[in-house]
Design a protein around this motif. Sequence first.
Motif, PDB file in Angstrom:
ATOM      1  N   GLY A   1       0.793  -1.219   0.000  1.00  0.00           N
ATOM      2  CA  GLY A   1       0.000   0.000   0.000  1.00  0.00           C
ATOM      3  C   GLY A   1       0.828   1.273   0.000  1.00  0.00           C
ATOM      4  N   HIS A   2       2.091   1.184   0.437  1.00  0.00           N
ATOM      5  CA  HIS A   2       2.961   2.364   0.408  1.00  0.00           C
ATOM      6  C   HIS A   2       3.283   2.772  -1.028  1.00  0.00           C
ATOM      7  N   ASN A   3       3.389   1.786  -1.926  1.00  0.00           N
ATOM      8  CA  ASN A   3       3.725   2.049  -3.328  1.00  0.00           C
ATOM      9  C   ASN A   3       2.836   1.151  -4.194  1.00  0.00           C
ATOM     10  N   PRO A   4       1.568   1.484  -4.335  1.00  0.00           N
ATOM     11  CA  PRO A   4       0.593   0.570  -4.943  1.00  0.00           C
ATOM     12  C   PRO A   4       0.794   0.286  -6.415  1.00  0.00           C
ATOM     13  N   GLU A   5       1.582   1.087  -7.125  1.00  0.00           N
ATOM     14  CA  GLU A   5       1.792   0.864  -8.559  1.00  0.00           C
ATOM     15  C   GLU A   5       2.936  -0.119  -8.843  1.00  0.00           C
ATOM     16  N   GLN A   6       3.601  -0.605  -7.830  1.00  0.00           N
ATOM     17  CA  GLN A   6       4.730  -1.520  -8.043  1.00  0.00           C
ATOM     18  C   GLN A   6       4.235  -2.842  -8.627  1.00  0.00           C
ATOM     19  N   ILE A   7       5.030  -3.410  -9.512  1.00  0.00           N
ATOM     20  CA  ILE A   7       4.714  -4.744 -10.056  1.00  0.00           C
ATOM     21  C   ILE A   7       5.824  -5.746  -9.711  1.00  0.00           C
ATOM     22  N   LEU A   8       6.951  -5.239  -9.229  1.00  0.00           N
ATOM     23  CA  LEU A   8       8.131  -6.073  -8.997  1.00  0.00           C
ATOM     24  C   LEU A   8       8.872  -5.592  -7.765  1.00  0.00           C
ATOM     25  N   ARG A   9       9.352  -6.531  -6.958  1.00  0.00           N
ATOM     26  CA  ARG A   9      10.219  -6.225  -5.811  1.00  0.00           C
ATOM     27  C   ARG A   9      11.524  -6.992  -6.016  1.00  0.00           C
ATOM     28  N   TYR A  10      12.651  -6.284  -5.942  1.00  0.00           N
ATOM     29  CA  TYR A  10      13.955  -6.893  -6.237  1.00  0.00           C
ATOM     30  C   TYR A  10      14.956  -6.605  -5.120  1.00  0.00           C
ATOM     31  N   GLU A  11      15.578  -7.670  -4.614  1.00  0.00           N
ATOM     32  CA  GLU A  11      16.696  -7.511  -3.678  1.00  0.00           C
ATOM     33  C   GLU A  11      17.479  -8.826  -3.663  1.00  0.00           C
ATOM     34  N   PHE A  12      18.552  -8.901  -4.433  1.00  0.00           N
ATOM     35  CA  PHE A  12      19.347 -10.126  -4.518  1.00  0.00           C
ATOM     36  C   PHE A  12      19.873 -10.500  -3.129  1.00  0.00           C
ATOM     37  N   ARG A  13      19.640 -11.758  -2.745  1.00  0.00           N
ATOM     38  CA  ARG A  13      19.967 -12.287  -1.419  1.00  0.00           C
ATOM     39  C   ARG A  13      19.209 -11.552  -0.312  1.00  0.00           C
ATOM     40  N   GLY A  14      18.081 -10.989  -0.662  1.00  0.00           N
ATOM     41  CA  GLY A  14      17.236 -10.328   0.321  1.00  0.00           C
ATOM     42  C   GLY A  14      16.148 -11.254   0.824  1.00  0.00           C
ATOM     43  N   SER A  15      14.956 -10.693   1.066  1.00  0.00           N
ATOM     44  CA  SER A  15      13.855 -11.449   1.642  1.00  0.00           C
ATOM     45  C   SER A  15      12.578 -11.210   0.857  1.00  0.00           C
ATOM     46  N   PRO A  16      11.818 -12.267   0.596  1.00  0.00           N
ATOM     47  CA  PRO A  16      10.528 -12.067  -0.063  1.00  0.00           C
ATOM     48  C   PRO A  16       9.492 -11.556   0.920  1.00  0.00           C
ATOM     49  N   LEU A  17       8.498 -10.895   0.395  1.00  0.00           N
ATOM     50  CA  LEU A  17       7.346 -10.463   1.172  1.00  0.00           C
ATOM     51  C   LEU A  17       6.273 -11.527   0.959  1.00  0.00           C
ATOM     52  N   LEU A  18       5.982 -12.311   1.992  1.00  0.00           N
ATOM     53  CA  LEU A  18       5.075 -13.442   1.841  1.00  0.00           C
ATOM     54  C   LEU A  18       3.628 -12.991   1.759  1.00  0.00           C
ATOM     55  N   TYR A  19       2.880 -13.638   0.882  1.00  0.00           N
ATOM     56  CA  TYR A  19       1.454 -13.387   0.715  1.00  0.00           C
ATOM     57  C   TYR A  19       0.651 -14.124   1.784  1.00  0.00           C
ATOM     58  N   SER A  20       1.158 -15.274   2.214  1.00  0.00           N
ATOM     59  CA  SER A  20       0.501 -16.081   3.238  1.00  0.00           C
ATOM     60  C   SER A  20       1.541 -16.968   3.900  1.00  0.00           C
ATOM     61  N   HIS A  21       1.252 -17.426   5.113  1.00  0.00           N
ATOM     62  CA  HIS A  21       2.151 -18.390   5.751  1.00  0.00           C
ATOM     63  C   HIS A  21       1.498 -19.760   5.882  1.00  0.00           C
ATOM     64  N   THR A  22       0.286 -19.920   5.321  1.00  0.00           N
ATOM     65  CA  THR A  22      -0.449 -21.169   5.489  1.00  0.00           C
ATOM     66  C   THR A  22      -0.428 -22.064   4.256  1.00  0.00           C
ATOM     67  N   ASP A  23      -0.015 -21.538   3.083  1.00  0.00           N
ATOM     68  CA  ASP A  23       0.049 -22.395   1.889  1.00  0.00           C
ATOM     69  C   ASP A  23       1.392 -23.098   1.838  1.00  0.00           C
ATOM     70  N   ALA A  24       1.626 -23.872   0.757  1.00  0.00           N
ATOM     71  CA  ALA A  24       2.849 -24.689   0.659  1.00  0.00           C
ATOM     72  C   ALA A  24       4.102 -23.828   0.691  1.00  0.00           C
ATOM     73  N   VAL A  25       4.129 -22.725  -0.070  1.00  0.00           N
ATOM     74  CA  VAL A  25       5.306 -21.860  -0.102  1.00  0.00           C
ATOM     75  C   VAL A  25       5.476 -21.136   1.232  1.00  0.00           C
ATOM     76  N   GLY A  26       4.372 -20.679   1.807  1.00  0.00           N
ATOM     77  CA  GLY A  26       4.449 -20.000   3.099  1.00  0.00           C
ATOM     78  C   GLY A  26       4.996 -20.910   4.184  1.00  0.00           C
ATOM     79  N   LYS A  27       4.545 -22.155   4.198  1.00  0.00           N
ATOM     80  CA  LYS A  27       5.042 -23.107   5.185  1.00  0.00           C
ATOM     81  C   LYS A  27       6.525 -23.398   4.964  1.00  0.00           C
ATOM     82  N   LEU A  28       6.952 -23.311   3.703  1.00  0.00           N
ATOM     83  CA  LEU A  28       8.353 -23.572   3.381  1.00  0.00           C
ATOM     84  C   LEU A  28       9.265 -22.442   3.850  1.00  0.00           C
ATOM     85  N   LEU A  29       8.799 -21.203   3.739  1.00  0.00           N
ATOM     86  CA  LEU A  29       9.670 -20.045   3.962  1.00  0.00           C
ATOM     87  C   LEU A  29       9.401 -19.271   5.247  1.00  0.00           C
TER      88      LEU A  29
END
Length: 429
Positions: free
Chosen positions: A303-331
């Motif tokens: 919501g701070h930058n609603p027009e963004q389509i991509l987030r990039y940070e090599f060796r950084g951290s993803p912004l998780l959409y959920s922690h209950t699905d398969a990927v969320g449980k993994l990360l």
Amino acid sequence: MDPYDSDSSGFEDEDLTETKTLLGYPSEEILDDTISQLGGWPTWLDDSTPPPGEFANCKVCNRPMLLLLQLHGDLPDHFPDNERRLYIFGCPRKPCNRKPGSIRALRATRRLKSQPAPPKKVEKQQLDKEKEKKKQQAETPKPDLGASLFGATSLTGSVSVNQNPFSTSSSSSTQPSNPFASPLATTQPVKPAPSSTPSGNALSESFADKVRVSSPPPTIQPPEAAGPATPWPPQSDFPSPYKQYYLDAEYETLSRPPTPKVPDNVTIDNTEDDANGGSGAELKDALESQLDKVFMKFSARLGHNPEQILRYEFRGSPLLYSHTDAVGKLLYDPQNHSFGAKVTTTGGSRRIPRCEYCGSERVFELQLVPHAITVLEDGREGVGLGPKDDGMEWGTIILGVCNKDCGPKEARAVGWREEWAGVQWEESK
């Protein structure tokens, strides 16, 4: 700070702060970077070396996919001798939605110069030890055959030259030989003298070297080593592509968050609160009690930058959409869920799968966020596939790449690797 992120950094002058995450924005105007794009047709590092044709197809329906993202991925600070390009493809067919393999990611790497041969320090140390042992043998009486096979001298000569059993710098060709695998003697061995019995430490070190826990061996042969590849399909085999946009970029800035918005599929009865003068804090508590808190942090951050389509940070951290699905449980790590926490293949349950081609760790590089769907599908209803197709349903696509950027060793050769695409789908309503 975000109402759903107690770990966010403070705001400079209580207005704005800048993070290390680079945000991508779509642009119809031609920019300085003409390689990075959203949608359109892909272009290759070398037109004579397109990806193997098998990478073009959805793993569900086995038909060609469409380009979602192409990114100019050169990283001179990390890989100064490599040219890199990243791709994310998605199947536009509705029946393939939410199924593994309907979204795939590729990485192209071209070496600007040949990789040097691996250092031979370990081999040199081994030769020096052998020379020293021969010199000592020439000055002392020759030991009996049993002592030469199983005694301390033999074990000492072959015991670990790399004291750290967890090191990944040594290849299998330089690993010390098994001290217990010498050829059987033709005569009956003689019990070694007590003074030549190896110590417990020597045996322990030798065993640790033998059962190394460094990077596992590759599980997939690189395309360039697997023989002639199926050619990349012609454009006529693909559905109509998404409209092409160039990518503008700037570092993420965080401002004071907007008032939390209640999603359309959530109803909160706060009539009593309103009658009693209910506050925004009470609304926040009600939201948190009914919604996935990780998703609310995701929404608040975007919501701070609603027009963004991509987030990039090599060796950084993803912004998780959920922690209950398969990927969320993994990360997701409930003990360390700040945005600054790094996601790698080591430690706890937060594991991006290792690179299948070289066995190295994978790290986060980028993710697509939902506004990319809005941009790509604008004016596209029913184009080329019929009214029941088109319509992406993912919440975010997380790209994990080989930490060592593995590829061909020859100069100017282009290598293709399929990378890990972790897809978090929209919550079912």
